[in-house]
Design an enzyme around this catalytic site. Structure first.
Site, PDB file in Angstrom:
ATOM      1  N   LEU B 227      40.242  43.743  48.014  1.00 27.19           N
ATOM      2  CA  LEU B 227      40.686  45.133  48.150  1.00 27.19           C
ATOM      3  C   LEU B 227      41.127  45.463  49.578  1.00 27.19           C
ATOM      4  O   LEU B 227      40.369  45.268  50.522  1.00 27.19           O
ATOM      5  CB  LEU B 227      39.541  46.077  47.726  1.00 27.19           C
ATOM      6  CG  LEU B 227      39.913  47.551  47.625  1.00 27.19           C
ATOM      7  CD1 LEU B 227      40.841  47.788  46.447  1.00 27.19           C
ATOM      8  CD2 LEU B 227      38.670  48.423  47.520  1.00 27.19           C
ATOM      9  N   ASP B 228      42.338  45.976  49.722  1.00 23.93           N
ATOM     10  CA  ASP B 228      42.868  46.458  51.003  1.00 23.93           C
ATOM     11  C   ASP B 228      42.963  45.364  52.071  1.00 23.93           C
ATOM     12  O   ASP B 228      43.005  45.660  53.263  1.00 23.93           O
ATOM     13  CB  ASP B 228      42.027  47.636  51.533  1.00 23.93           C
ATOM     14  CG  ASP B 228      42.042  48.819  50.580  1.00 23.93           C
ATOM     15  OD1 ASP B 228      43.021  48.963  49.824  1.00 23.93           O
ATOM     16  OD2 ASP B 228      41.080  49.601  50.585  1.00 23.93           O
ATOM     17  N   GLU B 229      42.993  44.114  51.627  1.00 16.41           N
ATOM     18  CA  GLU B 229      43.057  43.009  52.583  1.00 16.41           C
ATOM     19  C   GLU B 229      44.401  42.277  52.532  1.00 16.41           C
ATOM     20  O   GLU B 229      44.604  41.290  53.230  1.00 16.41           O
ATOM     21  CB  GLU B 229      41.930  41.994  52.307  1.00 16.41           C
ATOM     22  CG  GLU B 229      40.547  42.500  52.613  1.00 16.41           C
ATOM     23  CD  GLU B 229      40.198  42.430  54.090  1.00 16.41           C
ATOM     24  OE1 GLU B 229      40.875  41.705  54.841  1.00 16.41           O
ATOM     25  OE2 GLU B 229      39.243  43.112  54.487  1.00 16.41           O
TER      26      GLU B 229
END
Lengths: 284, 284, 284, 284
Positions: B227-229
């Protein structure tokens, strides 16, 4: 330059507060130069900064407390009175990177920072020459894992001797002990080379480079016991691209760090910063 | 509008590479309109984007692969050829917040985005009316904890039916499953409402407000399994102060989100983005 | 530090151009480190900057011209070859405001500017001390309405004596004569304290303050015969508000001026600037 | 939503002013929500914005004037009282470029602008459809060189009929007559697509492109009789490079124009703008 007084107030928000303060200042014939206030409805908090000309003001500074205390008590105020004649005394801590130090010294000399700088403390001798150029006492206090407590004792002695009000960590590469931080609450300003809370801790430019961010930043903040978690005073960023290598980030970042730290120092010495709930209010 | 071809190349950096490509294009009479390249010395990587006019070009698109393959093999290239006539087909996923959707649809209609948008998928019916205004098929696929796999199957069917090349999460408030992400590698663009890596995860404006930051940001990135990486495509920030309440952050953030997401979508559909080591190179 | 060569090319855009250059470099075994190009379709112009490692390169610098001339003639190129070992020699002109001077000297000393600075010329003795600190020859050449031609003759003699390649006007408060400008075409960089073309001429901060702008700026540009009309190299701005008085504009502006001027100087000394039609192309 | 009153004051700076206002509000039991003030020492001017909750306030709006007049007269105040229940009525003027119109209508619908929009006037029928989508009366008033006076009469009639308080020129491509401007002093907001005072007048993006600037901007301002010389409300910029062609400037500029105009409109309708000496004070 006018001689002025600056009153900083922090209290619960209540009706009649501004009327009471304004009436007090009017009765004592204050010529108000600047007034700013901030209300936080969620926290029911009132913050104010008011600066007036001391010429013609009807109270001597030493009489102020006695006269103002009844109002302060009525509204449960935390307050401070600052006189423009009493310049804060600032110590700069530095390691080998000298760009923030050089920048602060130049700004000080050119009249941008209304403070005295009677002391520079470093854990390396490298910046002696620039300290000498500006005629500022320079003390080397080496810090190792083993001697940290001792080194801080030596630092405390120097800070006491020079009656230091504010400590500025100008890329000082040592973490202060909890005792140090406790001794100088809201009186230590640091520059961190990222837009906090991104890249807390060591080597933020390296990590920004690896993450492939499109912006790098710098953050000045008051130092508290939790690393890089203190109240943020100022932040700024600059755009980077795939053309920027790590060294470019570091070089661009230096310009940010200088500006962001110097703004924080200026606002602090001009008594423009109020604190609540780990946040700053900047009356600029 | 000229008909053009765009060649994207990603390979180890070696002498003679540019000479080989330039010579190939020259021999086939390409009129080069734009060429950009990037070398990463640390990774020994060479990335290139070159766009040429198809008028007068000596190869038919279907002949290109056969002719170019020897060079590509010699230099171990990963390459793609994109033709301006073949517009990518884009699906927008949205929930209730409609500002990014409205912004993308307006930009598309005004000619700013060189793609087709044959499909909008939402887990709420709220944005049907704006989809209708722009004449774009709108499908509601409800997602709950229980039906997630089913819902994604339905989404896959719709994406297949509409031959979708790129999925844009325009403030879509559901996390995609690892299967979904795997099915569309580097083909899902998300907008996150913080300057990543600060405030990964839920409620970034709330956390920014609590932390007392002086800047808020937005980040568009490719969605990967963590997530969000995923690789960051674009970021931007806006200044906030103590005068800004949470609602002000949210309102200021909306303007950032729209601009940052639309830039990412535009660069993707114009084949301006190359990827390596979880980073993007933007040939703008 | 690698020894490198940088080739700058400016010519009409024609097919085969890149192939010819790339092939030339490949035949002589150049290991290309960076290459950037720009095409202007409207002007039918091609601009290129290519930098390669001199290690292993098959030509001696003195052989380059002979070997490259046939290609250059075929494509009507204007070209320059710059060797990293030949640092440009820079003279700084300054008056009383010293912030840009101090900034440039610090950057030079810290390795940010790949040039030599063998000369500072001022019309006032005020900055002698900082010149001495950095060990740079400092010459006072007083300029009055009456002695302007004479003063410039003296400046020319100093510039010749020190073999100066580039002149940087670091808030130098005198207008150069047309003869001066003609003598150093594209070799004089100025910093103007506004975002040009706003506030051409004298006292830009005063006029910005009176006009009530919400942004102030700074512009670095090459000096041409028409005041403040030369090709713009870099610009930046900072936000101001009604709370900023004239002195605040001047103070905020100083930080802009330093950064904007230093970027221009760096790009020039790194041979990153190409010029056409009174515009700059920055290969950064 | 709370019902609030906002008092705007503009008067010579005198001791006792704040005390008088604060005492008045306190005596009538006002719960102050926000208060901002600004003093201009050079002009000896005092400006204030104070907003309070009407719940519990001891005066009816219609009584306010009678009660406040003595104080207003004593301090020679210009003042206005604005009630949150009385939304300003806004007319949007537009030509063919519709991006600012679309943006304002979306912001209005999503609750960002506390005003009514009962009228859109255009000299072209092109934007009828978007007006219909948002259910806003749309009137075409053609303007030619010959019929300008007539056309403005027709516009005046429409503005009167719809009781318009504020006119927003959303890329309206006609210059208003001096009579028009005189009829709506400080009630016409324009968006100019440059950072004024650069590129006053026609075709600013074209001229910015020719000049080779590194930043483009947009400026919202009140319309006065001299073209593009009215008080600036807001400005912003975006960076451009040699890679940006004229169309890129225009496209990047659109995003600026939308944001800069919408901020100005919001501040106006929230009564956050005070004017003096052709400057704005923004109490944001």
């Amino acid at each position: 330059m006018k001689k002025t007084a600056t009153l900083l107030i922090n209290c619960p928000d209540r009706k009649g507060l501004v009327a009471a303060i304004a009436d007090f200042l009017y009765r004592h014939n204050a010529n108000i130069l600047h007034a700013d206030q901030h209300q936080d409805a969620a926290e029911n908090l009132f913050l104010m900064r008011v600066e007036w000309d001391l010429e013609g003001f009807g109270l001597q500074p030493e009489e102020f407390e006695r006269e103002f205390t009844p109002i302060a008590q009525q509204f449960q105020m935390q307050w401070q009175l600052k006189l423009s004649g009493q310049k804060p005394r600032l110590a700069i801590f530095v390691s080998k990177y000298d760009h923030c130090l050089v920048d602060l010294l130049y700004r000080h000399q050119s009249g941008e920072l209304a403070c005295d700088i009677p002391l520079i403390i470093s854990n390396h001798p490298d910046t002696q020459r620039i300290a000498d150029f500006y005629g500022i006492p320079f003390e080397v206090v080496e810090v190792t894992k083993e001697n940290k407590a001792e080194a801080e004792s030596r630092q405390f002695a120097l800070l006491d001797e020079h009656k230091i009000d504010l400590i500025v960590l100008a890329r000082y590469m040592q973490v202060l002990s909890p005792e140090f931080v406790k001794r100088y609450p809201q009186r230590v300003i640091n520059i961190h080379h990222s837009f906090l809370p991104a890249f807390v801790g060591a080597r933020p430019y390296h990590r920004a480079f690896e993450r492939g961010v499109k912006l790098i930043g710098a953050t000045s903040h008051y130092v508290t016991e939790v690393l890089d978690e203190g109240p943020i005073i100022e932040q700024d960023i600059v755009r980077v691209s795939h053309r920027d290598q790590l060294e470019d980030l570091i070089q661009k970042g230096r310009d940010l760090e200088k500006v962001v730290l110097s703004r924080a120092v200026r606002w602090h010495v001009e008594n423009r910063i109020l604190l609540y709930s780990n946040k700053t209010v900047i009356f600029d």
